[in-house]
Design a protein around this motif. Structure first.
Motif, PDB file in Angstrom:
ATOM      1  N   UNK A 135       5.440  34.349  -8.789  1.00 39.30           N
ATOM      2  CA  UNK A 135       5.432  34.745  -7.381  1.00 39.30           C
ATOM      3  C   UNK A 135       6.377  33.868  -6.567  1.00 39.30           C
ATOM      4  N   UNK A 136       6.418  32.575  -6.885  1.00 36.47           N
ATOM      5  CA  UNK A 136       7.330  31.676  -6.167  1.00 36.47           C
ATOM      6  C   UNK A 136       8.785  32.090  -6.365  1.00 36.47           C
ATOM      7  N   UNK A 137       9.101  32.587  -7.566  1.00 35.19           N
ATOM      8  CA  UNK A 137      10.470  33.001  -7.850  1.00 35.19           C
ATOM      9  C   UNK A 137      10.792  34.345  -7.198  1.00 35.19           C
ATOM     10  N   UNK A 138       9.858  35.276  -7.269  1.00 35.31           N
ATOM     11  CA  UNK A 138      10.124  36.625  -6.755  1.00 35.31           C
ATOM     12  C   UNK A 138      10.033  36.705  -5.239  1.00 35.31           C
ATOM     13  N   UNK A 139       9.073  35.988  -4.645  1.00 38.41           N
ATOM     14  CA  UNK A 139       8.812  36.162  -3.213  1.00 38.41           C
ATOM     15  C   UNK A 139       8.807  34.861  -2.421  1.00 38.41           C
ATOM     16  N   UNK A 140       8.891  33.732  -3.094  1.00 38.16           N
ATOM     17  CA  UNK A 140       8.778  32.451  -2.415  1.00 38.16           C
ATOM     18  C   UNK A 140      10.118  31.805  -2.113  1.00 38.16           C
ATOM     19  N   UNK A 141      10.126  30.486  -2.222  1.00 38.74           N
ATOM     20  CA  UNK A 141      11.298  29.721  -1.803  1.00 38.74           C
ATOM     21  C   UNK A 141      12.522  29.955  -2.681  1.00 38.74           C
ATOM     22  N   UNK A 142      12.327  30.502  -3.874  1.00 39.82           N
ATOM     23  CA  UNK A 142      13.440  30.654  -4.814  1.00 39.82           C
ATOM     24  C   UNK A 142      13.940  32.095  -4.900  1.00 39.82           C
ATOM     25  N   UNK A 143      13.504  32.951  -3.994  1.00 34.98           N
ATOM     26  CA  UNK A 143      13.890  34.370  -4.089  1.00 34.98           C
ATOM     27  C   UNK A 143      15.383  34.572  -3.845  1.00 34.98           C
ATOM     28  N   UNK A 144      15.984  33.785  -2.984  1.00 31.52           N
ATOM     29  CA  UNK A 144      17.423  33.936  -2.733  1.00 31.52           C
ATOM     30  C   UNK A 144      18.233  33.477  -3.938  1.00 31.52           C
ATOM     31  N   UNK A 145      17.788  32.410  -4.563  1.00 31.84           N
ATOM     32  CA  UNK A 145      18.455  31.973  -5.797  1.00 31.84           C
ATOM     33  C   UNK A 145      18.358  33.057  -6.856  1.00 31.84           C
ATOM     34  N   UNK A 146      17.196  33.685  -6.953  1.00 32.35           N
ATOM     35  CA  UNK A 146      17.020  34.756  -7.926  1.00 32.35           C
ATOM     36  C   UNK A 146      17.941  35.928  -7.619  1.00 32.35           C
ATOM     37  N   UNK A 147      18.048  36.324  -6.354  1.00 32.59           N
ATOM     38  CA  UNK A 147      18.929  37.435  -5.989  1.00 32.59           C
ATOM     39  C   UNK A 147      20.375  37.170  -6.357  1.00 32.59           C
ATOM     40  N   UNK A 148      20.829  35.958  -6.115  1.00 32.60           N
ATOM     41  CA  UNK A 148      22.208  35.599  -6.452  1.00 32.60           C
ATOM     42  C   UNK A 148      22.425  35.621  -7.965  1.00 32.60           C
ATOM     43  N   UNK A 149      21.461  35.100  -8.712  1.00 35.31           N
ATOM     44  CA  UNK A 149      21.550  35.100 -10.175  1.00 35.31           C
ATOM     45  C   UNK A 149      21.531  36.523 -10.727  1.00 35.31           C
ATOM     46  N   UNK A 150      20.692  37.388 -10.144  1.00 36.49           N
ATOM     47  CA  UNK A 150      20.613  38.772 -10.609  1.00 36.49           C
ATOM     48  C   UNK A 150      21.945  39.496 -10.427  1.00 36.49           C
ATOM     49  N   UNK A 151      22.606  39.256  -9.310  1.00 33.50           N
ATOM     50  CA  UNK A 151      23.904  39.882  -9.073  1.00 33.50           C
ATOM     51  C   UNK A 151      24.914  39.429 -10.118  1.00 33.50           C
ATOM     52  N   UNK A 152      24.970  38.137 -10.370  1.00 34.74           N
ATOM     53  CA  UNK A 152      25.916  37.583 -11.334  1.00 34.74           C
ATOM     54  C   UNK A 152      25.628  38.088 -12.746  1.00 34.74           C
ATOM     55  N   UNK A 153      24.355  38.057 -13.143  1.00 36.82           N
ATOM     56  CA  UNK A 153      23.995  38.446 -14.497  1.00 36.82           C
ATOM     57  C   UNK A 153      24.109  39.954 -14.716  1.00 36.82           C
ATOM     58  N   UNK A 154      23.916  40.751 -13.676  1.00 32.37           N
ATOM     59  CA  UNK A 154      24.130  42.197 -13.803  1.00 32.37           C
ATOM     60  C   UNK A 154      25.572  42.477 -14.213  1.00 32.37           C
ATOM     61  N   UNK A 155      26.507  41.730 -13.618  1.00 32.29           N
ATOM     62  CA  UNK A 155      27.904  41.877 -14.008  1.00 32.29           C
ATOM     63  C   UNK A 155      28.139  41.524 -15.468  1.00 32.29           C
ATOM     64  N   UNK A 156      27.540  40.437 -15.925  1.00 33.16           N
ATOM     65  CA  UNK A 156      27.716  40.031 -17.319  1.00 33.16           C
ATOM     66  C   UNK A 156      27.125  41.046 -18.287  1.00 33.16           C
ATOM     67  N   UNK A 157      25.949  41.571 -17.972  1.00 30.11           N
ATOM     68  CA  UNK A 157      25.333  42.557 -18.862  1.00 30.11           C
ATOM     69  C   UNK A 157      26.115  43.866 -18.877  1.00 30.11           C
ATOM     70  N   UNK A 158      26.671  44.241 -17.740  1.00 30.89           N
ATOM     71  CA  UNK A 158      27.493  45.450 -17.705  1.00 30.89           C
ATOM     72  C   UNK A 158      28.737  45.268 -18.570  1.00 30.89           C
ATOM     73  N   UNK A 159      29.356  44.111 -18.485  1.00 26.32           N
ATOM     74  CA  UNK A 159      30.503  43.813 -19.350  1.00 26.32           C
ATOM     75  C   UNK A 159      30.105  43.864 -20.821  1.00 26.32           C
ATOM     76  N   UNK A 160      28.939  43.323 -21.132  1.00 24.56           N
ATOM     77  CA  UNK A 160      28.478  43.315 -22.522  1.00 24.56           C
ATOM     78  C   UNK A 160      28.255  44.719 -23.054  1.00 24.56           C
ATOM     79  N   UNK A 161      27.551  45.535 -22.290  1.00 20.54           N
ATOM     80  CA  UNK A 161      27.220  46.880 -22.765  1.00 20.54           C
ATOM     81  C   UNK A 161      28.454  47.762 -22.928  1.00 20.54           C
ATOM     82  N   UNK A 162      29.452  47.548 -22.093  1.00 22.39           N
ATOM     83  CA  UNK A 162      30.666  48.354 -22.223  1.00 22.39           C
ATOM     84  C   UNK A 162      31.559  47.865 -23.361  1.00 22.39           C
ATOM     85  N   UNK A 163      31.542  46.572 -23.641  1.00 17.72           N
ATOM     86  CA  UNK A 163      32.461  46.024 -24.645  1.00 17.72           C
ATOM     87  C   UNK A 163      31.845  45.874 -26.029  1.00 17.72           C
ATOM     88  N   UNK A 164      30.527  46.070 -26.159  1.00 18.80           N
ATOM     89  CA  UNK A 164      29.911  45.956 -27.483  1.00 18.80           C
ATOM     90  C   UNK A 164      29.354  47.306 -27.941  1.00 18.80           C
TER      91      UNK A 164
END
Length: 447
Positions: A248-277
């Motif tokens: 809950x602290x990660x999803x809705x608490x003090x770390x939610x903005x960090x999580x949002x930024x990480x999700x954006x970055x990692x979505x790009x990496x996974x998209x690259x992976x799925x297209x290239x593998x």
């Protein structure tokens, strides 16, 4: 102030149960304990990645006989997607457990689940016995396996990072992340060997089961290592006040903005992976100019080389900075990956095709190198497994649905252009997400 709220430079309090000299305990890392945890993190990630890519490579030559001849691409994609969708659920279930009850015990449970589900797939009857039931059972087992995979790296990688000295986290990250292409290359080599010594009928009947048996054995070996190898939780974790609801602290608490930024970055990496593998492997085989052995050989070469560049990029990030390294990786991928992908299908010379496949793997997935260290540095100890697991796994969901949005996109833009566009988008998301994040403590103790 709790340990999770302390600034990154503050020392982590020790605990009577902490191994002497462990990171965060006020002294230098205990060499034996640190080595065991680091080896466990690296080996465990190899096992995870081996299991993840098994259906992509091992089932492709047998899919018509195993699942039926109708909708081959959709069925193969469904098996792969089931694994990827199980992983975020596994991270959400096991991450909080790792934060509350310990990284090592959580890792052992997850490895047992990986071993069991992989073994059961190797024993599934074929299409001639169960018909559509074979596909249903494999998809269900892959979903369950994805849950356990999500739990394993959610606990094992943060544990290894907590035991690692700050100046070695980048190298450890690159080594651990390089297990993904190395595992993929291993599977490709194994399948290539089996296709070379078995006729197509034998491979479709029972040959494909051997890689799954190997995957189950690897997971069992890592489980034995964690049970008998003396891998211990770090002083950073034992000395930190536990949060009752870390997820809950990660999803809705003090770390939610960090999580949002990480999700954006990692979505790009996974998209690259799925297209290239998986998308690339399917496109190469569907083009009709290469047989299954040639495709396996090309993917093996590409993933083997990218393992080295991934390791190097993780190490470089310690001096260049995680954020700068990830931004640069995203920019290179956005520019070079679409061009390289298009080039793969413009030549009939096999050596040139191999070089282009290798180049695509390098520019598309090398950005994973610093990710293990970056995510560990992005979240404090009390919620590290929850933040690491959810950030790494939840970002899989949208890229994993590519079997459903890629075909209509290809109908609108063209078969090759659509994939190139998604590769470019993946690079942009990676660079943007990394740029939005802070500089992390590459030379400082974990927060």
């Amino acid at each position: 102030m709790t340990a999770a709220q302390q600034p990154a430079h503050a020392p982590v309090p020790s605990s009577p149960s902490s191994p002497a000299g462990a990171p965060g305990a006020g002294g230098p890392p205990h060499p034996g304990a640190a080595r065991r945890a680091v080896r466990g993190g690296i080996g465990g990630n190899y096992v995870d990645q081996f299991d993840i890519f098994l259906p992509v490579v091992a089932l492709a030559p047998a899919s018509a006989d195993l699942f039926g001849s109708d909708a081959l691409a959709a069925n193969a994609g469904l098996v792969f997607v089931a694994t990827l969708l199980g992983r975020p659920l596994g991270a959400a279930l096991f991450g909080p457990l790792a934060d509350r009850i310990g990284r090592t015990s959580t890792t052992r449970v997850a490895l047992a689940g990986v071993a069991l589900t992989t073994l059961l797939i190797a024993l599934v009857p074929g299409h001639e016995v169960l018909g559509a039931g074979t596909l249903a059972i494999v998809v269900a087992l892959r979903f369950l396996g994805g849950i356990f995979i999500g739990g394993e790296y959610t606990s094992a990688i943060p544990l290894a990072m907590e035991w690692s000295a700050p100046h070695r986290r980048g190298l450890l990250s690159g080594t651990a992340m390089s297990m993904s292409p190395l595992a993929n290359a291993t599977i490709s080599a194994l399948v290539l060997l089996l296709l070379s010594v078995l006729d197509p009928a034998s491979y479709s009947a029972w040959g494909w089961r051997l890689p799954f048996l190997a995957g189950a054995a690897l997971a069992g070996a890592m489980l034995w290592y964690y049970r008998r190898g003396g891998v211990a939780d770090s002083a950073a974790w034992t000395g930190t006040a536990k949060r009752p609801r870390p997820l809950r602290d990660v999803l809705f608490g003090a770390h939610r903005r960090a999580l949002g930024q990480v999700l954006l970055m990692m979505t790009g990496l996974w998209l690259l992976t799925n297209m290239s593998v998986p998308t690339l492997a399917t496109a190469l085989q569907g083009a009709g100019e290469l047989d299954a052995r040639a495709v396996s050989f090309m993917m093996m070469c590409g993933t083997a080389v990218s393992a080295g560049t991934m390791l190097a990029l993780g190490h470089v990030s310690t001096s260049a900075g995680r954020r700068a390294t990830l931004v640069a990786a995203g920019v290179v991928a956005a520019v070079a990956a679409p061009v390289t992908y298009a080039g793969v299908f413009t030549t009939s010379a096999v050596p040139v095709t191999v070089l282009l496949v290798v180049a695509l793997q390098v520019v598309a997935v090398s950005g994973y190198g610093p990710v293990g260290a970056y995510l560990a540095e992005r979240f404090p100890t009390a919620v590290r497994s929850s933040g690491y697991g959810v950030g790494y796994s939840l970002s899989i969901v949208l890229p994993a649905l590519y079997p459903y949005y890629l075909p209509p996109l290809q109908a609108a833009l063209g078969e090759r252009t659509a994939v190139a566009a998604l590769l470019c988008l993946g690079g942009v998301l990676l660079a943007t997400g990394a740029a939005l994040g802070p500089r992390t403590g590459a030379h400082a103790p974990l927060p």
